[in-house]
Scaffold this motif. Structure first.
Motif, PDB file in Angstrom:
ATOM      1  N   LEU A 276      -4.298   7.034   3.010  1.00 19.50           N
ATOM      2  CA  LEU A 276      -3.377   7.235   1.893  1.00 19.50           C
ATOM      3  C   LEU A 276      -2.081   6.470   2.102  1.00 19.50           C
ATOM      4  O   LEU A 276      -1.525   5.888   1.153  1.00 19.50           O
ATOM      5  CB  LEU A 276      -3.094   8.732   1.714  1.00 19.50           C
ATOM      6  CG  LEU A 276      -4.283   9.585   1.251  1.00 19.50           C
ATOM      7  CD1 LEU A 276      -3.900  11.063   1.223  1.00 19.50           C
ATOM      8  CD2 LEU A 276      -4.756   9.126  -0.123  1.00 19.50           C
ATOM      9  N   ARG A 277      -1.566   6.465   3.332  1.00 16.00           N
ATOM     10  CA  ARG A 277      -0.340   5.709   3.613  1.00 16.00           C
ATOM     11  C   ARG A 277      -0.570   4.219   3.387  1.00 16.00           C
ATOM     12  O   ARG A 277       0.274   3.514   2.821  1.00 16.00           O
ATOM     13  CB  ARG A 277       0.124   5.963   5.058  1.00 16.00           C
ATOM     14  CG  ARG A 277       0.853   7.267   5.250  1.00 16.00           C
ATOM     15  CD  ARG A 277       1.580   7.286   6.587  1.00 16.00           C
ATOM     16  NE  ARG A 277       0.644   7.208   7.711  1.00 16.00           N
ATOM     17  CZ  ARG A 277       0.113   8.261   8.275  1.00 16.00           C
ATOM     18  NH1 ARG A 277       0.381   9.486   7.823  1.00 16.00           N
ATOM     19  NH2 ARG A 277      -0.695   8.138   9.309  1.00 16.00           N
ATOM     20  N   THR A 278      -1.740   3.725   3.866  1.00 14.94           N
ATOM     21  CA  THR A 278      -2.051   2.303   3.684  1.00 14.94           C
ATOM     22  C   THR A 278      -2.161   1.955   2.205  1.00 14.94           C
ATOM     23  O   THR A 278      -1.652   0.922   1.746  1.00 14.94           O
ATOM     24  CB  THR A 278      -3.367   1.959   4.398  1.00 14.94           C
ATOM     25  OG1 THR A 278      -3.247   2.271   5.788  1.00 14.94           O
ATOM     26  CG2 THR A 278      -3.715   0.501   4.228  1.00 14.94           C
ATOM     27  N   GLU A 279      -2.824   2.820   1.447  1.00 12.71           N
ATOM     28  CA  GLU A 279      -2.975   2.592   0.005  1.00 12.71           C
ATOM     29  C   GLU A 279      -1.617   2.577  -0.683  1.00 12.71           C
ATOM     30  O   GLU A 279      -1.336   1.719  -1.537  1.00 12.71           O
ATOM     31  CB  GLU A 279      -3.869   3.677  -0.592  1.00 12.71           C
ATOM     32  CG  GLU A 279      -4.042   3.612  -2.095  1.00 12.71           C
ATOM     33  CD  GLU A 279      -4.832   2.401  -2.552  1.00 12.71           C
ATOM     34  OE1 GLU A 279      -4.793   2.091  -3.761  1.00 12.71           O
ATOM     35  OE2 GLU A 279      -5.479   1.765  -1.703  1.00 12.71           O
ATOM     36  N   ALA A 280      -0.746   3.538  -0.318  1.00 12.77           N
ATOM     37  CA  ALA A 280       0.584   3.604  -0.941  1.00 12.77           C
ATOM     38  C   ALA A 280       1.403   2.361  -0.611  1.00 12.77           C
ATOM     39  O   ALA A 280       2.106   1.808  -1.466  1.00 12.77           O
ATOM     40  CB  ALA A 280       1.313   4.864  -0.466  1.00 12.77           C
ATOM     41  N   THR A 281       1.295   1.904   0.645  1.00 12.16           N
ATOM     42  CA  THR A 281       2.042   0.703   1.055  1.00 12.16           C
ATOM     43  C   THR A 281       1.574  -0.517   0.278  1.00 12.16           C
ATOM     44  O   THR A 281       2.376  -1.340  -0.180  1.00 12.16           O
ATOM     45  CB  THR A 281       1.864   0.469   2.564  1.00 12.16           C
ATOM     46  OG1 THR A 281       2.374   1.593   3.280  1.00 12.16           O
ATOM     47  CG2 THR A 281       2.600  -0.781   2.999  1.00 12.16           C
ATOM     48  N   GLU A 282       0.251  -0.665   0.124  1.00 12.01           N
ATOM     49  CA  GLU A 282      -0.295  -1.788  -0.598  1.00 12.01           C
ATOM     50  C   GLU A 282       0.123  -1.782  -2.064  1.00 12.01           C
ATOM     51  O   GLU A 282       0.408  -2.830  -2.665  1.00 12.01           O
ATOM     52  CB  GLU A 282      -1.812  -1.803  -0.464  1.00 12.01           C
ATOM     53  CG  GLU A 282      -2.294  -2.148   0.932  1.00 12.01           C
ATOM     54  CD  GLU A 282      -3.815  -2.105   1.051  1.00 12.01           C
ATOM     55  OE1 GLU A 282      -4.451  -1.665   0.068  1.00 12.01           O
ATOM     56  OE2 GLU A 282      -4.321  -2.495   2.108  1.00 12.01           O
ATOM     57  N   ARG A 283       0.195  -0.593  -2.638  1.00  8.99           N
ATOM     58  CA  ARG A 283       0.607  -0.493  -4.048  1.00  8.99           C
ATOM     59  C   ARG A 283       2.071  -0.897  -4.215  1.00  8.99           C
ATOM     60  O   ARG A 283       2.430  -1.615  -5.164  1.00  8.99           O
ATOM     61  CB  ARG A 283       0.384   0.923  -4.567  1.00  8.99           C
ATOM     62  CG  ARG A 283      -1.077   1.246  -4.812  1.00  8.99           C
ATOM     63  CD  ARG A 283      -1.223   2.669  -5.354  1.00  8.99           C
ATOM     64  NE  ARG A 283      -2.619   2.970  -5.627  1.00  8.99           N
ATOM     65  CZ  ARG A 283      -3.224   2.713  -6.784  1.00  8.99           C
ATOM     66  NH1 ARG A 283      -2.542   2.120  -7.765  1.00  8.99           N
ATOM     67  NH2 ARG A 283      -4.489   3.012  -6.963  1.00  8.99           N
ATOM     68  N   ARG A 284       2.912  -0.451  -3.267  1.00  4.00           N
ATOM     69  CA  ARG A 284       4.330  -0.820  -3.353  1.00  4.00           C
ATOM     70  C   ARG A 284       4.495  -2.317  -3.158  1.00  4.00           C
ATOM     71  O   ARG A 284       5.290  -2.966  -3.847  1.00  4.00           O
ATOM     72  CB  ARG A 284       5.131  -0.051  -2.293  1.00  4.00           C
ATOM     73  CG  ARG A 284       5.332   1.421  -2.615  1.00  4.00           C
ATOM     74  CD  ARG A 284       6.447   2.003  -1.761  1.00  4.00           C
ATOM     75  NE  ARG A 284       6.139   1.891  -0.337  1.00  4.00           N
ATOM     76  CZ  ARG A 284       5.503   2.825   0.347  1.00  4.00           C
ATOM     77  NH1 ARG A 284       5.081   3.919  -0.264  1.00  4.00           N
ATOM     78  NH2 ARG A 284       5.277   2.663   1.632  1.00  4.00           N
ATOM     79  N   GLN A 287       3.564  -4.270  -6.242  1.00  3.38           N
ATOM     80  CA  GLN A 287       4.544  -4.226  -7.318  1.00  3.38           C
ATOM     81  C   GLN A 287       5.686  -5.220  -7.065  1.00  3.38           C
ATOM     82  O   GLN A 287       6.310  -5.702  -7.968  1.00  3.38           O
ATOM     83  CB  GLN A 287       5.114  -2.809  -7.432  1.00  3.38           C
ATOM     84  CG  GLN A 287       4.069  -1.792  -7.914  1.00  3.38           C
ATOM     85  CD  GLN A 287       4.609  -0.375  -7.911  1.00  3.38           C
ATOM     86  OE1 GLN A 287       5.711  -0.132  -7.375  1.00  3.38           O
ATOM     87  NE2 GLN A 287       3.861   0.564  -8.471  1.00  3.38           N
TER      88      GLN A 287
END
Length: 287
Positions: A276-284, A287
């Motif tokens: 989840l942390r990796t996914e959130a980082t990639e999304r940020r 953007q």
């Protein structure tokens, strides 16, 4: 094939008999062919006749040309191997067994061995042809994988027949393979698990020996009987050890299962959090 990982290969009565025992071994009346009892006891086939000639092993029961050995034979063979490993000579073992037999204590000793060693493994073997094995695994299994599985003790190969020692483990392996895991890596994991399980077993057996059996053990330097002819362990003591073994057997499995489940829960939670942390980082970053 049914549900995922379910093995539909059955076994005939001959396969069950030839792979070991005919009644599950719970009543002391299991039947073994010569090769099977030797394999189960971890001795060479030729040793059976030698032990019989030296009076260590009763003769088998014969039905026509077939010699049938029982659970009592298997138990006695394991006891003989244990005593040989402790440095006793064949003559010394014969004298010890004879002393216990004359004193009426041998049946209790053999019963204790069965109580302590029996029922740990309650696995159903699966016997199939090599062609059926190939059909199960398809291209996922190689000749090297089969060799490694035999080396690890999961399968026994006899001509064009293959016996896997555990239907549960076979079905679990199939499930993992069908999820895309390489069989070679599954076998590597199995090798690791066997090592860890052996270390755990050593720890539990050590606790049992120190706190239930006691420092003198079942067979001390003076043998199974004391110099005055009395039994080294009384019938009450033998019964206590047998009862303790029966009571502690499920506890060992429950402790390991509970701790493994707890460790898996923590590890999976950490893995999910990292994903989840990796996914959130990639999304940020995107953007």
């Amino acid at each position: 094939m049914g549900s995922q990982g379910e093995v539909r290969v059955g076994r005939s009565g001959d396969d069950r008999r030839d792979s070991g025992r005919s009644d599950g071994g719970r009543s002391g009346g299991g039947r073994y062919r010569r090769e099977d009892v030797a394999r189960a006891a971890g001795v060479k086939v030729r040793n059976l006749r030698y032990y019989q000639e030296r009076g260590l092993l009763p003769p088998p029961r014969r039905e026509g040309r077939v010699a049938w050995y029982s659970d009592d034979h298997l138990t006695r063979l394991r006891l003989i191997s244990d005593l040989l490993g402790r440095g006793y000579s064949v003559n010394g073992i014969a004298e010890l067994l004879d002393a216990w037999e004359r004193g009426g204590g041998l049946s209790q000793l053999l019963g204790l061995e069965r109580a302590m060693t029996g029922d740990w493994e309650q696995e159903e073997p699966v016997t199939m042809s090599t062609a059926e094995l190939r059909d199960l695994f398809g291209a996922a299994a190689t000749a090297e994988d089969t060799r490694r599985a035999a080396e690890l003790g999961y399968v026994r190969i006899d001509g064009d027949r293959v016996t896997h020692r555990s239907r549960r483990l076979l079905e679990a392996t199939l499930t993992l393979v069908r999820q895309g895991m390489p069989l070679a890596e599954i076998l590597d994991a199995g090798d690791f698990v066997q090592d860890q399980a052996a270390a755990l077993a050593d720890r539990f057996v050590g606790l049992f020996r120190r706190h239930v059996i006691g420092p003198g053990g079942l067979v001390g330097p003076d043998g199974l009987v004391a110099p005055d002819g009395t039994e080294r362990l009384s019938a009450t003591q033998l019964d206590h050890i047998s009862e303790a073994a029966a009571a502690l057997r499920p506890v060992a499995g429950e402790v390991v299962a509970a701790e493994f489940a707890r460790a898996m829960a923590r590890r999976v939670e950490a893995e999910v959090a990292e994903l989840l942390r990796t996914e959130a980082t990639e999304r940020r970053t995107g953007q």
